[in-house]
Write a protein that holds these residues in place. Structure first.
Motif, PDB file in Angstrom:
ATOM      1  N   PHE A  84       0.838  -1.200   0.000  1.00  0.00           N
ATOM      2  CA  PHE A  84       0.000   0.000   0.000  1.00  0.00           C
ATOM      3  C   PHE A  84       0.878   1.258   0.000  1.00  0.00           C
ATOM      4  CE2 PHE A  84      -2.450  -3.386   1.865  1.00  0.00           C
ATOM      5  CZ  PHE A  84      -3.710  -3.252   1.291  1.00  0.00           C
ATOM      6  N   GLU A  85       0.303   2.296  -0.581  1.00  0.00           N
ATOM      7  CA  GLU A  85       0.908   3.620  -0.520  1.00  0.00           C
ATOM      8  C   GLU A  85       0.332   4.346   0.686  1.00  0.00           C
ATOM      9  OE1 GLU A  85       3.142   4.440  -2.722  1.00  0.00           O
ATOM     10  OE2 GLU A  85       2.814   2.811  -4.169  1.00  0.00           O
ATOM     11  N   ILE A  86       1.054   5.351   1.160  1.00  0.00           N
ATOM     12  CA  ILE A  86       0.552   6.191   2.236  1.00  0.00           C
ATOM     13  C   ILE A  86       0.837   7.639   1.881  1.00  0.00           C
ATOM     14  CG2 ILE A  86       2.702   5.987   3.581  1.00  0.00           C
ATOM     15  CD1 ILE A  86       0.927   6.132   6.111  1.00  0.00           C
ATOM     16  N   GLU A  87      -0.110   8.502   2.155  1.00  0.00           N
ATOM     17  CA  GLU A  87       0.127   9.919   1.941  1.00  0.00           C
ATOM     18  C   GLU A  87      -0.559  10.718   3.028  1.00  0.00           C
ATOM     19  OE1 GLU A  87      -1.490  11.052  -1.838  1.00  0.00           O
ATOM     20  OE2 GLU A  87      -3.473  11.465  -0.984  1.00  0.00           O
ATOM     21  N   PHE A  88      -0.008  11.912   3.261  1.00  0.00           N
ATOM     22  CA  PHE A  88      -0.567  12.799   4.273  1.00  0.00           C
ATOM     23  C   PHE A  88      -0.975  14.099   3.598  1.00  0.00           C
ATOM     24  CE2 PHE A  88       2.389  10.058   6.558  1.00  0.00           C
ATOM     25  CZ  PHE A  88       1.574   9.562   7.568  1.00  0.00           C
ATOM     26  N   VAL A  89      -2.158  14.564   3.889  1.00  0.00           N
ATOM     27  CA  VAL A  89      -2.647  15.852   3.393  1.00  0.00           C
ATOM     28  C   VAL A  89      -2.652  16.806   4.577  1.00  0.00           C
ATOM     29  CG1 VAL A  89      -4.558  17.092   2.342  1.00  0.00           C
ATOM     30  CG2 VAL A  89      -4.020  14.762   1.596  1.00  0.00           C
ATOM     31  N   VAL A  90      -1.911  17.925   4.429  1.00  0.00           N
ATOM     32  CA  VAL A  90      -1.739  18.866   5.534  1.00  0.00           C
ATOM     33  C   VAL A  90      -2.477  20.153   5.191  1.00  0.00           C
ATOM     34  CG1 VAL A  90      -0.082  20.066   6.989  1.00  0.00           C
ATOM     35  CG2 VAL A  90       0.538  17.858   5.959  1.00  0.00           C
ATOM     36  N   THR A  91      -3.304  20.622   6.122  1.00  0.00           N
ATOM     37  CA  THR A  91      -4.032  21.884   5.931  1.00  0.00           C
ATOM     38  C   THR A  91      -3.812  22.761   7.145  1.00  0.00           C
ATOM     39  OG1 THR A  91      -6.034  20.907   6.862  1.00  0.00           O
ATOM     40  CG2 THR A  91      -5.791  20.805   4.471  1.00  0.00           C
ATOM     41  N   ASP A  92      -4.165  24.071   6.956  1.00  0.00           N
ATOM     42  CA  ASP A  92      -3.982  25.046   8.032  1.00  0.00           C
ATOM     43  C   ASP A  92      -5.345  25.603   8.393  1.00  0.00           C
ATOM     44  OD1 ASP A  92      -3.370  27.051   9.768  1.00  0.00           O
ATOM     45  OD2 ASP A  92      -1.773  27.910   8.515  1.00  0.00           O
ATOM     46  N   PRO A  93      -5.789  25.428   9.628  1.00  0.00           N
ATOM     47  CA  PRO A  93      -7.107  25.936  10.022  1.00  0.00           C
ATOM     48  C   PRO A  93      -7.230  27.441   9.845  1.00  0.00           C
ATOM     49  CG  PRO A  93      -6.245  24.427  11.683  1.00  0.00           C
ATOM     50  CD  PRO A  93      -5.121  24.699  10.726  1.00  0.00           C
ATOM     51  N   GLY A  94      -6.081  28.140   9.908  1.00  0.00           N
ATOM     52  CA  GLY A  94      -6.132  29.595   9.784  1.00  0.00           C
ATOM     53  C   GLY A  94      -5.939  30.100   8.361  1.00  0.00           C
ATOM     54  N   ASN A  95      -5.700  29.180   7.444  1.00  0.00           N
ATOM     55  CA  ASN A  95      -5.431  29.605   6.059  1.00  0.00           C
ATOM     56  C   ASN A  95      -6.084  28.595   5.134  1.00  0.00           C
ATOM     57  OD1 ASN A  95      -4.507  30.478   3.607  1.00  0.00           O
ATOM     58  ND2 ASN A  95      -2.318  30.281   4.090  1.00  0.00           N
ATOM     59  N   ALA A  96      -7.227  28.965   4.586  1.00  0.00           N
ATOM     60  CA  ALA A  96      -7.982  28.045   3.746  1.00  0.00           C
ATOM     61  C   ALA A  96      -7.232  27.693   2.469  1.00  0.00           C
ATOM     62  CB  ALA A  96      -9.342  28.656   3.400  1.00  0.00           C
ATOM     63  N   TYR A  98      -4.058  26.970   2.316  1.00  0.00           N
ATOM     64  CA  TYR A  98      -2.875  26.147   2.586  1.00  0.00           C
ATOM     65  C   TYR A  98      -3.261  24.671   2.473  1.00  0.00           C
ATOM     66  CZ  TYR A  98       1.268  24.274   4.900  1.00  0.00           C
ATOM     67  OH  TYR A  98       2.421  23.567   5.192  1.00  0.00           O
ATOM     68  N   ARG A  99      -2.552  23.954   1.597  1.00  0.00           N
ATOM     69  CA  ARG A  99      -2.778  22.517   1.460  1.00  0.00           C
ATOM     70  C   ARG A  99      -1.509  21.886   0.911  1.00  0.00           C
ATOM     71  NH1 ARG A  99      -4.775  18.519  -2.128  1.00  0.00           N
ATOM     72  NH2 ARG A  99      -6.176  17.043  -1.103  1.00  0.00           N
ATOM     73  N   VAL A 100      -0.939  20.951   1.688  1.00  0.00           N
ATOM     74  CA  VAL A 100       0.297  20.285   1.286  1.00  0.00           C
ATOM     75  C   VAL A 100       0.035  18.778   1.282  1.00  0.00           C
ATOM     76  CG1 VAL A 100       2.707  19.830   1.859  1.00  0.00           C
ATOM     77  CG2 VAL A 100       1.743  22.105   2.236  1.00  0.00           C
ATOM     78  N   VAL A 101       0.396  18.116   0.190  1.00  0.00           N
ATOM     79  CA  VAL A 101       0.252  16.667   0.071  1.00  0.00           C
ATOM     80  C   VAL A 101       1.640  16.051   0.125  1.00  0.00           C
ATOM     81  CG1 VAL A 101      -0.543  14.743  -1.333  1.00  0.00           C
ATOM     82  CG2 VAL A 101      -1.831  16.895  -1.293  1.00  0.00           C
ATOM     83  N   VAL A 102       1.803  15.094   1.062  1.00  0.00           N
ATOM     84  CA  VAL A 102       3.102  14.435   1.219  1.00  0.00           C
ATOM     85  C   VAL A 102       2.883  12.948   0.918  1.00  0.00           C
ATOM     86  CG1 VAL A 102       5.068  14.034   2.721  1.00  0.00           C
ATOM     87  CG2 VAL A 102       3.657  16.079   3.037  1.00  0.00           C
ATOM     88  N   PRO A 103       3.156  12.490  -0.320  1.00  0.00           N
ATOM     89  CA  PRO A 103       2.936  11.085  -0.658  1.00  0.00           C
ATOM     90  C   PRO A 103       4.209  10.256  -0.494  1.00  0.00           C
ATOM     91  CG  PRO A 103       3.327  12.323  -2.644  1.00  0.00           C
ATOM     92  CD  PRO A 103       3.487  13.308  -1.513  1.00  0.00           C
ATOM     93  N   SER A 104       3.990   8.947  -0.347  1.00  0.00           N
ATOM     94  CA  SER A 104       5.140   8.045  -0.397  1.00  0.00           C
ATOM     95  C   SER A 104       5.524   7.860  -1.844  1.00  0.00           C
ATOM     96  CB  SER A 104       4.778   6.696   0.237  1.00  0.00           C
ATOM     97  OG  SER A 104       3.686   6.106  -0.442  1.00  0.00           O
ATOM     98  N   ASP A 105       6.805   7.545  -2.094  1.00  0.00           N
ATOM     99  CA  ASP A 105       7.215   7.314  -3.470  1.00  0.00           C
ATOM    100  C   ASP A 105       7.418   5.824  -3.694  1.00  0.00           C
ATOM    101  OD1 ASP A 105       9.583   6.644  -2.251  1.00  0.00           O
ATOM    102  OD2 ASP A 105      10.573   8.557  -2.734  1.00  0.00           O
ATOM    103  N   GLU A 106       8.073   5.475  -4.738  1.00  0.00           N
ATOM    104  CA  GLU A 106       8.216   4.069  -5.117  1.00  0.00           C
ATOM    105  C   GLU A 106       8.991   3.277  -4.087  1.00  0.00           C
ATOM    106  OE1 GLU A 106       9.826   1.430  -8.906  1.00  0.00           O
ATOM    107  OE2 GLU A 106       9.869   3.623  -8.985  1.00  0.00           O
TER     108      GLU A 106
END
Length: 494
Positions: A84-96, A98-106
């Motif tokens: 399985f792959e895993i990824e994290f989506v990061v957001t900022d409650p104070g900044n609509a 702001y969105r960062v996606v951190v995926p696993s690679d190969e």
């Protein structure tokens, strides 16, 4: 919107190979394109595990440790096996924006989940997950409930029908009980009307009262209490009285109890001779029922007897005394009497039903020292029932005696025989008896088979009802109406 791709997601805690049933916490450091750790302090992080075959398998919030710059992610449920792959989506409650996606690679961050025997079923090459089992079980349960619902409906219908049938039967049974109770009530009340239950109990007590009275006074031999002394003096001694001869007669004695002509009496007493004497005697009425020669000093004797009062008798019901050769020999000679008892059997049991001495001894054995004072109900405390049972058993166990063929008298001829059966009942059989003199004895019964009083009876003579009797002396007499062809199969309670 800020959107950045990062070339590496480093796994620093937990490992990337584990079993399906492991509940594991993973630690990652997200790095930018320069390999620098990214600070996600104050941000919200959502982690997702997925692959192309099954899609998203698990989602959960992750936390961020600012000190170690580490994303912390915990797997809390059972996952399918595979890579399985895993990824994290990061957001900022104070900044609509702001969105960062951190995926696993190969190579970095991938998860390899191995099958667990605790959570899969292998059939051939097929593997079934717990979720699949749950779905299959739910389907089976639904099918079962559908079939049961139909059966329950059938049972409900059957029960309703059965309930109606039972109620109908119970109603009929209740009506029967009411009818039977009405009959029972009539039998209990004997057709009488009682104001209260106590009235009925009083009536029952009268039905079951079987009185017997000790006609001898309890308090001693004093003249004013019904006792008299003949040629003797009396002195109280414990539970009895000492009788002392006065030397004026050969038979110093005491007596008590008046008698009714023709009635039968049972009398008994416990007597102890206190001096050497030749004879100790008990007289019931005019008959000496018991004589003890040379009685042993200080030995207690039980003196008893049954006698019918003669038609001309005015004697006492019981008389106890010593018998000497000369009057002077009686002077100062003593005996003690206690537990004195005399019963009018005719009054207690009815004429013709009086018990024998042996039967009275058996009945009185239920009372202490075979004695009681005053009047008792012989039917109380099951005493009388036990007595009757013992009498019936005793008689029923007796051997059946053979027939006795008597000598026929006064010209009578024919077949005649008699006996007592196992219950003590006299049986007389006559067949073809003829030729004798009417009102004269046909035969005479032996002494042990004679009745204590006249017995009248009907009998067939020449096809006409005649009559006869048995005398106390044993004579069996045909009185009327013919002296030919006499037949009979008779029974007499004697």
């Amino acid at each position: 919107m800020t959107y950045k791709f990062h070339t590496r997601l480093d796994l620093i805690n937990g490992g990337n190979i584990f079993r399906q049933d492991d509940k594991i916490t993973l630690g990652y450091i997200a790095r930018n394109s320069n390999g620098e750790a990214i600070d996600f302090s104050g941000k919200e992080i959502m982690g997702t595990i997925y692959n192309r075959r099954a899609g998203i398998m698990f989602e959960a919030e992750a936390s961020f440790d600012a000190e170690s710059q580490k994303i912390i992610f915990t797997i809390t449920q059972m996952l399918d096996h595979g890579t399985f792959e895993i990824e994290f989506v990061v957001t900022d409650p104070g900044n609509a924006n702001y969105r960062v996606v951190v995926p696993s690679d190969e190579y970095s961050g991938r998860l390899d989940i191995k099958p667990s025997s605790a959570n899969i079923e292998v059939t051939g090459v097929r593997m079934v997950t717990v979720e699949q089992l749950r779905s299959e079980q739910q389907a089976a349960q639904t099918a079962y409930e559908s079939s049961v619902d139909g059966k329950l409906q059938d049972y409900q219908t059957d029960f309703t029908t059965y309930k109606e049938e039972v109620e109908e039967v119970l109603d009929a049974h209740q009506r029967q009980i009411i009818d039977e109770f009405s009959g029972f009530k009539d039998s209990v009340t004997k057709g009488k009307v009682f104001g209260t239950v106590d009235d009925r109990f009083e009536d029952l007590e009268k039905d079951s009262f079987f009185p017997a009275k000790n006609i001898l006074p309890k308090d001693g031999f004093l003249n004013n209490s019904g006792w008299s002394a003949n040629f003797s003096t009396l002195n109280a001694d414990g539970d009895g009285w000492i009788v002392t001869g006065d030397g004026t007669a050969t038979f110093p004695n005491v007596y008590a109890g008046s008698r009714i002509t023709g009635n039968k009496y049972y009398s008994r007493a416990l007597v102890t001779v206190l001096d050497i004497v030749p004879k100790l005697e008990l007289i019931v009425g005019a008959v000496k029922n018991k004589t003890i020669f040379d009685p042993v000093v200080n030995q207690e004797y039980s003196l008893l007897g049954v006698e019918t009062a003669p038609t001309t008798s005015t004697l006492a019901s019981i008389q106890i005394g010593l018998n000497f050769n000369t009057s002077s020999d009686s002077l100062g000679k003593r005996f003690k009497v206690r537990k004195r008892l005399s019963l009018n059997l005719t009054q207690a049991f009815g004429a013709g039903n009086e018990p024998t001495v042996e039967e009275m001894d058996s009945l009185l054995a239920f009372y202490p020292e075979s004695w009681f004072d005053g009047t008792v109900n012989l039917a109380e405390n099951k005493k009388f029932v036990k007595f009757l049972l013992n009498q019936v058993r005793g008689k029923a166990n007796k051997h059946q005696e053979g027939w006795i063929t008597p000598t026929l008298l006064n010209g009578w001829t024919g077949e005649v025989k008699y006996r007592k059966n196992q219950f003590g009942v006299l049986e007389v059989y006559l067949k073809g008896v003829s030729g004798g003199a009417l009102a004269k004895p046909l035969f005479n019964l032996i002494a042990s088979h004679r009745p204590p009083f006249f017995k009248h009876f009907p009998i067939l003579t020449n096809y006409v009802i005649g009559r006869g009797w048995i005398e106390t002396g044993g004579n069996f007499v045909i009185y009327s109406s013919a002296n030919t062809d006499v037949h009979g199969d008779l029974q007499f309670y004697i």
